[in-house]
Each structure stands twice: as structure tokens, then as C-alpha cells.
Design an enzyme around this catalytic site. Sequence first.
Site, PDB file in Angstrom:
ATOM      1  N   GLY A 123      -6.551 -11.810  11.630  1.00  0.00           N
ATOM      2  CA  GLY A 123      -7.620 -11.718  12.484  1.00  0.00           C
ATOM      3  C   GLY A 123      -8.085 -13.147  12.825  1.00  0.00           C
ATOM      4  O   GLY A 123      -9.289 -13.231  13.227  1.00  0.00           O
ATOM      5  N   ASP A 126       4.511 -11.706  10.832  1.00  0.00           N
ATOM      6  CA  ASP A 126       3.351 -12.269   9.630  1.00  0.00           C
ATOM      7  C   ASP A 126       3.239 -13.793   9.642  1.00  0.00           C
ATOM      8  O   ASP A 126       4.267 -14.378   9.166  1.00  0.00           O
ATOM      9  CB  ASP A 126       3.917 -11.402   8.435  1.00  0.00           C
ATOM     10  CG  ASP A 126       2.773 -11.499   7.366  1.00  0.00           C
ATOM     11  OD1 ASP A 126       1.871 -12.401   7.591  1.00  0.00           O
ATOM     12  OD2 ASP A 126       2.887 -10.943   6.433  1.00  0.00           O
ATOM     13  N   ASP A 130      -5.506  -8.478   3.739  1.00  0.00           N
ATOM     14  CA  ASP A 130      -4.952  -7.552   3.363  1.00  0.00           C
ATOM     15  C   ASP A 130      -5.794  -6.573   2.525  1.00  0.00           C
ATOM     16  O   ASP A 130      -6.754  -6.683   1.722  1.00  0.00           O
ATOM     17  CB  ASP A 130      -3.869  -7.909   2.174  1.00  0.00           C
ATOM     18  CG  ASP A 130      -2.634  -8.405   2.843  1.00  0.00           C
ATOM     19  OD1 ASP A 130      -2.780  -8.975   4.081  1.00  0.00           O
ATOM     20  OD2 ASP A 130      -1.662  -8.871   2.093  1.00  0.00           O
TER      21      ASP A 130
HETATM   22  C1  GLA Z   1       0.948 -10.347   4.180  1.00  0.00           C
HETATM   23  C2  GLA Z   1       0.747  -9.351   4.931  1.00  0.00           C
HETATM   24  C3  GLA Z   1       0.928  -8.117   4.302  1.00  0.00           C
HETATM   25  C4  GLA Z   1       2.558  -7.768   3.898  1.00  0.00           C
HETATM   26  C5  GLA Z   1       2.683  -9.129   3.101  1.00  0.00           C
HETATM   27  C6  GLA Z   1       4.032  -9.282   2.718  1.00  0.00           C
HETATM   28  O1  GLA Z   1       0.058 -10.562   3.021  1.00  0.00           O
HETATM   29  O2  GLA Z   1      -0.639  -9.365   5.422  1.00  0.00           O
HETATM   30  O3  GLA Z   1       0.709  -6.842   4.973  1.00  0.00           O
HETATM   31  O4  GLA Z   1       3.271  -7.979   4.889  1.00  0.00           O
HETATM   32  O5  GLA Z   1       2.421 -10.288   3.531  1.00  0.00           O
HETATM   33  O6  GLA Z   1       4.589 -10.445   1.970  1.00  0.00           O
END
Ligand code: GLA
Length: 503
Positions: free
Chosen positions: A291, A249, A312
Site C-alpha cells: 500500500g 513483491d 501482511d
Molecule cells: C512479503 C509479502 C507476503 C509474502 C512474503 C514472502 O512479506 O507481503 O505476502 O509474499 O513477502 O516472503
Amino acid sequence: MRIRWLLLILAPSALGAAEEFPILTPKPGPAPLIRGPAVYGARPGRPFIYRIPTTGERPIRFSAQGLPASIRLDAGKGILSGTTPPAAGEYTVKFTAENRHGKASRNFRLIVGEKLALTPPMGWNHWYTHYDRITDQLFRQAADAMESSGMADFGYSFVSIDDCWMTRADSPDPKLNLPPRDASGAIRPNGYFPDMKALTDYIHSKGLKAGIYTSPGPLTCARYCGSYRHEEIDAKTFAAWGFDLLKYDLCTYRRAVNPQSVEEHRKPYELMGKILKDLNRDIQFNLCQYGLAEVWKWAPEVDGHSWRTTGDLGLEKDTRLPGFYSIGFRNAALWEYAKPGHWNDPDYILIGVIGNAREQSAPPKRTTLTADEQYSYMSMWSLMAAPLFYSGDMSRLDEFTLNVLCNGEVIDVNQDPLGKQARIIRKTEDEFVLAKPLDDGSVAVGLFNLSEQPRRISATWVELNLQGRKTVRDLWRQQDAGEANGEVSAEVARHGVAFLRLR
Ligand code: GLA
């Protein structure tokens, strides 16, 4: 002459208030039925674990013909384990499952080579229900629930830890505020995870797989320790602990490095992709950078097995329609980039009892999505060949939620070995139509009603690129619904879907 054929699908909302959450799908019978993907990729000489997804009354006795010698079957549990053969090759394995009600067989093509994730991964991820409230115990219970709820019998296999398993330097909690790494530089879990290897052993003992999470940045999104400048040692640690999937991430990497060009965006993922490829363990690589930099164009080149295509889902604002629609529309437009081993990831399935991503400390609550919206959500994810990760509360799975998550014919569309994502046939204010070609020559079609009224939606053979008479299967009800020629059409409820397979 084109025969106009009308398929009448009763709008579930027309069935009355007592039927607000109609269970459309018949329960699996007591006789064994083997499910799961028909094709499975693994790399040579690596640890192998696979639970044969099978419904039916236990005890079931399993057998497998044609297995490589280095893989053994636990005949009582239906779990394959061992090591893949040292060289590339293809094995057609015939699974058989038998109980007092009957016997079933199914072929499984094990392709030992460079590719993983020949069909989209399926599982559960803790994020949208538990956020930073996670312990070793929670994941053991999730693995138990995946088994006891029957989800594992339909192919759900990953039990995935998201953010917040590491230490956190700015936390007042003494179990979090610990040295982030040991003397050798290896990352340490926080005090709520006493023994990661024991946890993955537990998950693997059920034939399930374990997922973990980190960031290429110094900190994760929730400000826990990340892998910046420790990429290799962390990947090796995850492999030694026994993890089978890594979500990577971007988070604070953006602040630390400020990537601009595509090259700069690629760099951290390219690095981790190479490291994972050299490990002596198969670890699926899930890119999470929302993306950016048209990730779908280069993720396969950095050995990404799936990549988030949007921000998200839990933070997506509802428009006239709930947030999963706009995420779905954007993900659907990228249909040409999905292929076996490489999938567009529109984020998790948020139904059942679920937390609030904007107010993470609020107690998880039942989704406000209507039944029709939930059927639409699952149908869209299935047609888009999306990774199917549930992210609701595994300890509060109700019958309706399980009915949406566990329809074998719906999952078969998602897991189809041809590995094509549905193409957009039509997108207007009121209608969204997707069509996914399947391995047996049939086509799965989703007729989504985006409007506020029941609506008749159709798709013609010209649009679908079909010829001749087709049998129409209603996938949610698992019923044949007559024949069609030239056109298929259905009466669809507000925000509902007719999910059909044309053979
Ligand atoms: C980002 C990701 C989520 C999740 C959070 C965790 O927002 O896109 O899917 O993993 O971090 O902090």
C-alpha cells in the site's frame, strides 16, 4: 410511514458449546448447479483455460452453446481450453450441466478485449502455511485438493506459488544453493521444482490456473533470487512455463533503489506491467508493495489487476479485535478505487489449519478465530470485492472451514459483475456496516458487531439509498428472512455478522 422491521438472526454462540462451530450453510444438492462468474475477460489470441465451476453429483455431462470456434469443451470434465479468438469481441456462451438428478443452465459472457480479472481472482496461495517448505509435489497436492474438496466447484481456480521456489545463495541446502540463472540468464527454480512446465501442465489439466511470485529487487523477502535487471527474461520464462498470475513483491527493491516519490514507486511496476501486457499469455498482475505511495491511485494505470493495500495480514497485531479487522477497515476505506479488472487486495484468508507468520518454522495450527469471526472475515472480503485466496493447509480442510469458504451466495456477492466494492455505511467502536450494490439492482449488506456483547444492528433505507419494500435474504443460511421497509436490523453475536441481500 417507515415500518421498523426486525430480523431475528440467532447468534450462533447462543446455540451452546457443542455448536461452537455451527455450519450455517446448507450443503449443495446432488443436481447440477453452475456457479462462477457471469462475466470473464481474456485477451485476443492467447491460451485459454476455464473450468466451469459446478456443484452436483458426478458424472456430469457439460455442453456450451455459443463458444468461439477456437475454444473447445471437454464435456466430461467441464473444462474449456484452446485459444481466444484473434480479435476483440463478446460471446454469450450458454453452459448446460446435466446429471441423473437434473439439468441446469447458465449464461457466461466471455469478453475478449484488453481486460482481465473482470471479477476478483480466487484461489489458494502457499505462503501462510508452508513458507519455505515447498516442493513441486505440494502444489500438485493442492491442485488435487482444490478439486476433491469441492473448492473448484465454487470458483477457486489459482494454485499459487509464493516466495521460495527459486535458488538461495546463502543457503546450506544443496538443493537451494545452486546457480540462480542458466547461461542465457534465465531464472532457474530450485532443486525442489524439477520441471515448472510439467507442474503448470498438471494444474491446467484440472482446468485450474497457476500463480507465481518474484520481486523487482535483487532478492525476494525471504532472500531468494529476485528479478532485478532481469524483468523481461523472467516474465517471458513465467509465460513459457505456463503461469497465469504474477505476484510482484517489492522487498529488496527498496534497499537497492530506495524509491521515494510516487514516480519512483511506480517505476518497477510500470516496467513489469508493460512486459506482461506484451506477452502472448494472459498473466494477472498482483502488486505487492504493502500500500505504499497510494498504490490504489496508480495501479490500474500500470495494468495491475490487484494490489495489496496493507502490510501482511499474518503479521498484523491483534488489537481488541483479531488482525483481519484492522486490515479490513483500511482496505474498506479504499472502496472507490476498485472496479472490474482492478481490485484492492487485503491479503489472504487465514482460517482452518494455518502457519504462524512470526514463527514460520512452527507447525501449522488451527486458527484461534471464533466461528463468528470467521464468518465476519469471509463476509467482509466478499463485500470488499477482494481477491479470495485461501492460504491455509489444503490437506487438512475440515467441514467448517469449507463451509466458510464455499457458500455460493456469499461468493456471488464477491464475484458480482457490477464489480463495485462495498461502501462504508457506518464505522463506530461497536459497529461496522458495509453495503455493496449488485448487478441485479439488489444490495448486499454486512452488519458487523465489533463489540463484546450480542447487539442489535440496523441500517436504514436512507443510509442504504433504497426505496420501498425489500425481500431480505440471509446469505450464510441461504434463507429468505422476510421483508423489510425503511430499515433492516438484526441481532448479531459478538464479533459476528448478519450478511444480507436486499432485493
Ligand atoms: C512479503 C509479502 C507476503 C509474502 C512474503 C514472502 O512479506 O507481503 O505476502 O509474499 O513477502 O516472503
